[in-house]
Design a protein around this motif. Structure first.
Motif, PDB file in Angstrom:
ATOM      1  N   SER A  39       0.859  -1.182   0.000  1.00 57.94           N
ATOM      2  CA  SER A  39       0.000   0.000   0.000  1.00 57.94           C
ATOM      3  C   SER A  39       0.897   1.235   0.000  1.00 57.94           C
ATOM      4  O   SER A  39       2.082   1.145   0.341  1.00 57.94           O
ATOM      5  CB  SER A  39      -0.897  -0.010   1.235  1.00 57.94           C
ATOM      6  OG  SER A  39      -0.103   0.196   2.384  1.00 57.94           O
ATOM      7  N   ARG A  55       3.663  -5.054  -6.793  1.00 55.81           N
ATOM      8  CA  ARG A  55       2.396  -4.408  -7.113  1.00 55.81           C
ATOM      9  C   ARG A  55       2.070  -3.371  -6.054  1.00 55.81           C
ATOM     10  O   ARG A  55       2.400  -3.573  -4.875  1.00 55.81           O
ATOM     11  CB  ARG A  55       1.261  -5.434  -7.152  1.00 55.81           C
ATOM     12  CG  ARG A  55       1.264  -6.237  -8.414  1.00 55.81           C
ATOM     13  CD  ARG A  55       0.064  -7.141  -8.464  1.00 55.81           C
ATOM     14  NE  ARG A  55      -0.006  -7.759  -9.790  1.00 55.81           N
ATOM     15  CZ  ARG A  55      -1.046  -8.438 -10.208  1.00 55.81           C
ATOM     16  NH1 ARG A  55      -2.104  -8.612  -9.462  1.00 55.81           N
ATOM     17  NH2 ARG A  55      -1.045  -8.969 -11.417  1.00 55.81           N
ATOM     18  N   GLY A  57      -1.051  -0.139  -5.159  1.00 52.39           N
ATOM     19  CA  GLY A  57      -2.303   0.420  -5.646  1.00 52.39           C
ATOM     20  C   GLY A  57      -3.032   1.203  -4.587  1.00 52.39           C
ATOM     21  O   GLY A  57      -2.606   1.264  -3.430  1.00 52.39           O
ATOM     22  N   VAL A  78      -1.664   7.637  -6.409  1.00 47.11           N
ATOM     23  CA  VAL A  78      -2.698   6.806  -5.780  1.00 47.11           C
ATOM     24  C   VAL A  78      -2.559   6.984  -4.278  1.00 47.11           C
ATOM     25  O   VAL A  78      -1.465   7.227  -3.761  1.00 47.11           O
ATOM     26  CB  VAL A  78      -2.580   5.307  -6.140  1.00 47.11           C
ATOM     27  CG1 VAL A  78      -2.873   5.091  -7.606  1.00 47.11           C
ATOM     28  CG2 VAL A  78      -1.239   4.739  -5.759  1.00 47.11           C
ATOM     29  N   ILE A 103      -7.140   1.284  -8.277  1.00 52.07           N
ATOM     30  CA  ILE A 103      -6.404   0.566  -9.317  1.00 52.07           C
ATOM     31  C   ILE A 103      -5.208  -0.159  -8.690  1.00 52.07           C
ATOM     32  O   ILE A 103      -4.790   0.150  -7.574  1.00 52.07           O
ATOM     33  CB  ILE A 103      -5.884   1.497 -10.440  1.00 52.07           C
ATOM     34  CG1 ILE A 103      -4.879   2.500  -9.878  1.00 52.07           C
ATOM     35  CG2 ILE A 103      -6.991   2.205 -11.159  1.00 52.07           C
ATOM     36  CD1 ILE A 103      -3.495   2.237 -10.363  1.00 52.07           C
ATOM     37  N   VAL A 104      -4.683  -1.111  -9.435  1.00 55.08           N
ATOM     38  CA  VAL A 104      -3.463  -1.815  -9.045  1.00 55.08           C
ATOM     39  C   VAL A 104      -2.480  -1.675 -10.195  1.00 55.08           C
ATOM     40  O   VAL A 104      -2.857  -1.841 -11.355  1.00 55.08           O
ATOM     41  CB  VAL A 104      -3.738  -3.310  -8.776  1.00 55.08           C
ATOM     42  CG1 VAL A 104      -2.443  -4.068  -8.556  1.00 55.08           C
ATOM     43  CG2 VAL A 104      -4.644  -3.478  -7.576  1.00 55.08           C
ATOM     44  N   ALA A 105      -1.224  -1.328  -9.878  1.00 57.21           N
ATOM     45  CA  ALA A 105      -0.203  -1.246 -10.916  1.00 57.21           C
ATOM     46  C   ALA A 105       0.937  -2.184 -10.570  1.00 57.21           C
ATOM     47  O   ALA A 105       1.216  -2.431  -9.393  1.00 57.21           O
ATOM     48  CB  ALA A 105       0.320   0.179 -11.037  1.00 57.21           C
ATOM     49  N   GLN A 106       1.554  -2.725 -11.598  1.00 59.58           N
ATOM     50  CA  GLN A 106       2.694  -3.614 -11.391  1.00 59.58           C
ATOM     51  C   GLN A 106       3.933  -2.957 -11.974  1.00 59.58           C
ATOM     52  O   GLN A 106       3.880  -2.413 -13.080  1.00 59.58           O
ATOM     53  CB  GLN A 106       2.428  -4.952 -12.060  1.00 59.58           C
ATOM     54  CG  GLN A 106       3.513  -5.972 -11.834  1.00 59.58           C
ATOM     55  CD  GLN A 106       3.013  -7.368 -12.135  1.00 59.58           C
ATOM     56  OE1 GLN A 106       1.907  -7.738 -11.771  1.00 59.58           O
ATOM     57  NE2 GLN A 106       3.829  -8.144 -12.811  1.00 59.58           N
ATOM     58  N   VAL A 120      -0.743  -1.414 -15.836  1.00 60.16           N
ATOM     59  CA  VAL A 120      -1.801  -0.898 -14.964  1.00 60.16           C
ATOM     60  C   VAL A 120      -2.997  -1.806 -15.188  1.00 60.16           C
ATOM     61  O   VAL A 120      -3.439  -1.979 -16.320  1.00 60.16           O
ATOM     62  CB  VAL A 120      -2.150   0.563 -15.288  1.00 60.16           C
ATOM     63  CG1 VAL A 120      -3.334   1.033 -14.451  1.00 60.16           C
ATOM     64  CG2 VAL A 120      -0.951   1.459 -15.032  1.00 60.16           C
ATOM     65  N   VAL A 133      -6.647  -3.488  -2.769  1.00 63.30           N
ATOM     66  CA  VAL A 133      -6.867  -2.069  -2.523  1.00 63.30           C
ATOM     67  C   VAL A 133      -7.855  -1.874  -1.387  1.00 63.30           C
ATOM     68  O   VAL A 133      -7.641  -1.064  -0.485  1.00 63.30           O
ATOM     69  CB  VAL A 133      -7.364  -1.363  -3.806  1.00 63.30           C
ATOM     70  CG1 VAL A 133      -7.722   0.082  -3.515  1.00 63.30           C
ATOM     71  CG2 VAL A 133      -6.299  -1.427  -4.874  1.00 63.30           C
TER      72      VAL A 133
END
Lengths: 143, 647
Positions: A39, A55, A57, A78, A103-106, A120, A133
Motif C-alpha cells: 500500500s 504491485r 495500488g 494513488v 487501481i493496481v499497478a505492477q 496498470v 486495494v
C-alpha cells in the motif's frame, strides 16, 4: 529380482524423478515470480524494496493525472488516504482507469520512491474493487 | 403477464424438490433393491430438467420484454440494448450465469436419462441420482443466495443500468454456454465414477459408458476455451491470447485433467488397468470444474475477469465444493481398495505411454493449480498479498507441455501390452531427423532462439509422426489407400485430428511470440508510421452514433510496399447508460498474420494514442482448438458406442 517387482521399481522411480524435477522447477519459478502487494503507506515507510517487480495500488487522486503532450507518458498519484504514491507509466491506460477509482499497478520502485509501472491493471466492472486495494484502505482507516 | 417471474421462481423451487427426490429415491431404491423406487429416476430427471429450462426461458422473456421490475434484469439490461444482447445478458451476471450452469446440468442429465436404456438396470438410476445430488446443491445455492427473480416493487426503475459494455459482444453469446457445456458435462463422467463406486461395479464397463460423454464434454470445453481466448484477444484491446489469469486457469485445469481422463478411460476400457486411478481422475476433473466455478463466482482472486462479488456466496459455493469433493473422496477411500487389476503390461506397451501422458498432464494441472491458489495460501498464512506472474506459468508449463507433445508423437505407434523397442526407434528416426532439420532450415530466416527452434521441431515431429502412423496403416500392396483409409475407425481419426490440432496450436503459439511486432505510438492526423513491413497512415477521427453508444472512429489506411492493404476503423466508444468507455479494436485477420489496432486516449491537437500489433499465425492457435474439438466429437461418435451394451 522378480520381473514384476523390477518393473514396479522402474515405474515408481520414473514417477519420482519426474515429480522431483517438476517440484524443483515449480519452486524455483515461484520464488522468482511472485509479486508482493504494497500500500502507499507501506511504500512510504520504506517496506517495499527498490528494483524488484511488485504491485502497488490505491485510489487515484483527483486532478493528479499528468499527461505529456508529445508522448504517451502519464503520471498519477494513488492514495490510501494516509499517504500517496506517484506512479509513472508509458503507454495506454485501460478504459476503466479514472480519477477516484481503485487501481493496481505492477512495476518497480526507483530511487525517488516512484513506481515505474509496466502494467496498470484493467478490470471489467465499475463496481469492482481490487481486493488488495480495499484491504489497504481498511488497514489505513484502522490505524 | 405480470406473474411470469413468480412462475419462474416457483418452477425453480419445484425443480429443486424434484432434484432432491432424484437424489434420494433411486439411491434408496438401489440400497433396498426396490425396483419401483429405481424407475422413478427417469421421470424425476425429466421433470427437474423441464422446470429448470422453463425458469431459464422465463428469465430470457423478462429480458426480452425489458421487465425492469426484476432486480437482475434492471442491473444487466437496458431498453436500448439490441435484442440479441438482451438475450445473452441472461448469463451476463452472477445469478443468471448460475442459472445457465444448472440448466446445462439438467440438459446433460435429461440426455443421459434418454440414453440410459442401454445401461444395466441399476446403473442408470444411480448415475442420474448422483447428478440429482449435484443439481440439488446448485439449485439450493441459487434459491437461497442468488435468485434472479427478485422484484423491485413498487419502486420499479424506468430503465436498466445496462449490460457491462465489455460483454456486449458476440463473445458473450457463444463463449459461456460452450464453456459450461464442457465444465458441467464432466459431471456425467463424475456421476458414472461415483455410481461405479457405489454399486461396486468397477470393471471396465463403466469406462466404456463414460467415454463418449467425456469426449463430448471435453470437445465443448476445448471450444469454450478457444472462444474465450479469441474473445479476450480482440475485446480487451491488448492483443494477448492468454494471460494466465486465475479465471482462465480455472477453465484450463479441468481441461488438462479432462484430457488425462479421456486417455486413462481408454486404458481402463481396453485393458482393465488404472481402474482406481481413472475413478479418482473423474472425481478430480469435476472437482476442478467446481473449483473453477468457485474461483470465478467468489471474487477471491484479483483477476481481469473479477466482477463485484458478494462474499457470502463464495462461502456457500466453498461449502458445496468441500461437501461434494469430500464425500466423493471418502467414498473412494472406502471402495477403491477393493479394486485389483490382474493385467500386466510391458515398459514399452501403450499402457506405459499413456501412463506418462497421465503423469505429465497431472503435473501440469498441479502446477497451474499451485500458481493459481498460491496467492490465497500466502494470504491465508498472513504473509502478505501477492500475485503470481505469467513468467511463472510460462517457465513451468511450457517445458512440461513440450515433453508431453514429444511423447504424443510416439504413443499412437505403440501396441497394447508390449511393443518392440527397435520398432519404435525405426519408426521415429526419419520423422525426428526431418523435424529437426526442417525447423533448423526455417530458423535460418530468423534470429536463432534455441528454445523456439526446439519447440518448432517438436510441433513438426508431432505432425510427421501423425502422418507416418496413418500411412503405416493405409499403405498396403493388396488394397488401395482409400479402401483401407475408409476402414479405419472413427475414433482413430478423432485421435489423429485432435493430435494434429495440438501441433497446429503449438505452431501458432511459437510464431505469435517469436515474430509479432508491437508499437504504441502517438499519432496526429496525417501522420504515418512503419510497423514491421506495414505502413499505417492516420487520417483522423469521425463521430459515429451507435444504438446505445457514441463513438470516435479513427480512420487508418494500411500499406505494404506502397500498395493499399486495408482501411481499418478502430473505435473508442462511450456507452451512455453507464457512462463507460470501451475500446473496440480493428482487426485485419489473415492466415499467417493479423493486423490489430486499438485506440488509446485522445491527446491534444486531434492526436491519439494508438496501439498497433502485427500478430503472426495467431489464428492457428484457435484453428488448432477447433481441430481438437472436432477430433473429440468424432471419437465420441464412433460406431462401437452405438451398440446396445445390454443389461
Amino acid at each position: 529380482m522378480h520381473p514384476v517387482r523390477k518393473k514396479r521399481i522402474v515405474t515408481i522411480s520414473v514417477i519420482l524423478v519426474v515429480l522431483a524435477t517438476a517440484i524443483g522447477l515449480v519452486m524455483y519459478a515461484l520464488s522468482q515470480n511472485i509479486n508482493l502487494f504494497y500500500s502507499p503507506t507501506q511504500v512510504e515507510a520504506g517496506e517495499a524494496p527498490q528494483g524488484v517487480t511488485l504491485r502497488a495500488g490505491g485510489m487515484v487522486v483527483e486532478n493528479s493525472v499528468e499527461r505529456a503532450s508529445d508522448s504517451l507518458n502519464v503520471a498519477f498519484l494513488v492514495t490510501d488516504y494516509k499517504h500517496s504514491l506517484r506512479i509513472e507509466y508509458k503507454g495506454i491506460l485501460p478504459d476503466l482507469f479514472r480519477e477516484g477509482q481503485g487501481i493496481v499497478a505492477q512495476g518497480k520502485l526507483d530511487e525517488r520512491g516512484v513506481l515505474i509501472a509496466s502494467e496498470v491493471l484493467a478490470k471489467h466492472d465499475e463496481e469492482y474493487m481490487p481486493p488488495e486495494v480495499s484491504a489497504a484502505l481498511e488497514q489505513s482507516k484502522a490505524q | 403477464m405480470m406473474m411470469l417471474p413468480e412462475i419462474g421462481h416457483y418452477a425453480l423451487i419445484l425443480a429443486m424438490m424434484f432434484a432432491l427426490a432424484l437424489a434420494v429415491l433411486p439411491m434408496v431404491g438401489y440400497l433396498q433393491r426396490n425396483a419401483i423406487l429405481l424407475v422413478t429416476a427417469k421421470p424425476l430427471t425429466y421433470l427437474m430438467a423441464t422446470l429448470t429450462c422453463t425458469s431459464f426461458v422465463i428469465l430470457a422473456i423478462a429480458f426480452a420484454q425489458d421487465d425492469f421490475s426484476i432486480l437482475y434484469v434492471s442491473q444487466h439490461s437496458n431498453s436500448l440494448l439490441p435484442i440479441w444482447y438482451k438475450i445473452s445478458a441472461v448469463w451476463g451476471g452472477h445469478e443468471g450465469s448460475l442459472l445457465l450452469w444448472i440448466t446445462i446440468l439438467c440438459i446433460w442429465a435429461a440426455t443421459l436419462a434418454y440414453k440410459s436404456d442401454s445401461l444395466p438396470n441399476s446403473t442408470g438410476p444411480v448415475v442420474l441420482s448422483v447428478l440429482g445430488i449435484v443439481a440439488t446443491g446448485f439449485l439450493a445455492f441459487i434459491l437461497f443466495t442468488s435468485s434472479p427473480f427478485i422484484r423491485l416493487l413498487p419502486d420499479t426503475p424506468a430503465d436498466g443500468v445496462d449490460l457491462n459494455p465489455l460483454l456486449q459482444d458476440i463473445g458473450l453469446i457463444v463463449h459461456p454456454p460452450m464453456l459450461y457445456m464442457g465444465y458441467v458435462g464432466f459431471s456425467v463422467a463424475f456421476a458414472f465414477a461415483i455410481a461405479a463406486l457405489i454399486t461396486g461395479n468397477l470393471n471396465a464397463s463403466w469406462a466404456r459408458w463414460a467415454r463418449p460423454w467425456t469426449n463430448v464434454s471435453w470437445a465443448f470445453l476445448t471450444l469454450g476455451i478457444a472462444l474465450g481466448s479469441w474473445w479476450a484477444y480482440y475485446e480487451l484491446g491488448w492483443g494477448g491470447w492468454w494471460f494466465w489469469d486465475p479465471v482462465e486457469n480455472a477453465s484450463l485445469m479441468p481441461w488438462l485433467a479432462g484430457t488425462a481422463l479421456i486417455h486413462s478411460l481408454a486404458v481402463t476400457e481396453k485393458r482393465g488397468v488404472f481402474k482406481s486411478w481413472t475413478v479418482l481422475l473423474a472425481i478430480f476433473t469435476f472437482s476442478l470444474s467446481l473449483l473453477g466455478t468457485f474461483l470465478v463466482r467468489s471474487g477471491v482472486l484479483t483477476s481481469v475477469h473479477a466482477f463485484a462479488a458478494d462474499p457470502t456466496r463464495g462461502v456457500f459455493i466453498l461449502a458445496l465444493l468441500v461437501l461434494i469433493i469430500g464425500s466423493s473422496l471418502l467414498l473412494y477411500a472406502l471402495r477403491a481398495s477393493q479394486v485389483k487389476s490382474q493385467v500386466s503390461f510391458g515398459l514399452t506397451g501403450r499402457e506405459s505411454w499413456l501412463l506418462i501422458n497421465n503423469i505429465l498432464l497431472t503435473i501440469l494441472t498441479l502446477t497451474v493449480l499451485l500458481g493459481t491458489l498460491y496467492p490465497l495460501i500466502f494470504d491465508a498464512l498472513n504473509l502478505g498479498k501477492i500475485s503470481v506472474g505469467a513468467p511463472y506459468f510460462n517457465a513451468v508449463f511450457s517445458p512440461i507441455a513440450l515433453l508431453l507433445i514429444v511423447f504424443m508423437g510416439i504413443a499412437p505407434l505403440s501396441k497394447w501390452h508390449n511393443t518392440k523397442g527397435a520398432l519404435l526407434w525405426r519408426a521415429s528416426a526419419l520423422p525426428a531427423v526431418l523435424a529437426v532439420s526442417l525447423s533448423a532450415f526455417v530458423f535460418t530466416f530468423h534470429s536463432f532462439d534455441w528454445y523456439m527452434w526446439l519447440s518448432f521441431a517438436i510441433a513438426l515431429w508431432l505432425f510427421f509422426m501423425c502422418v507416418r502412423d496413418w500411412l503405416d496403416k493405409v499403405l498396403s500392396k493388396r488394397q488401395s489407400i482409400w479402401t483401407r483409409a475408409r476402414k479405419l475407425p472413427r475414433h482413430y481419426y478423432g485421435m489423429q485430428l485432435a493430435h494434429l490440432g495440438v501441433a497446429v496450436s503449438l505452431v501458432g503459439v511459437i510464431f505469435v511470440s517469436l515474430n509479432s511486432t508491437e508499437a504504441v505510438v502517438r499519432m496526429a492526423p496525417g501522420e504515418r508510421v512503419m510497423v514491421g513491413d506495414y505502413e499505417f497512415e492516420f487520417l483522423g477521427t469521425r463521430h459515429v452514433e451507435g444504438p446505445n453508444y457514441t463513438a470516435d472512429t479513427a480512420v487508418i489506411n494500411v500499406y505494404q510496399d506502397g500498395q493499399s492493404v486495408a482501411q481499418m476503423l478502430p473505435q473508442k466508444r462511450l456507452y451512455q447508460a453507464r457512462r463507460q468507455m470501451m475500446t473496440e479494436a480493428a482487426l485485419n485477420p489473415g492466415f499467417t498474420r493479423d493486423l490489430y489496432i486499438s485506440l488509446g486516449e485522445p491527446l491534444d491537437n486531434g492526436a491519439w494514442g494508438v496501439r498497433i500489433y502485427i500478430k503472426s499465425f495467431v489464428r492457428w492457435i484457435w484453428l488448432g482448438g477447433i481441430l481438437m474439438m472436432a477430433g473429440g466429437l468424432l471419437a465420441a461418435w464412433d460406431k462401437r458406442y452405438r451398440r446396445k451394451t445390454g443389461a
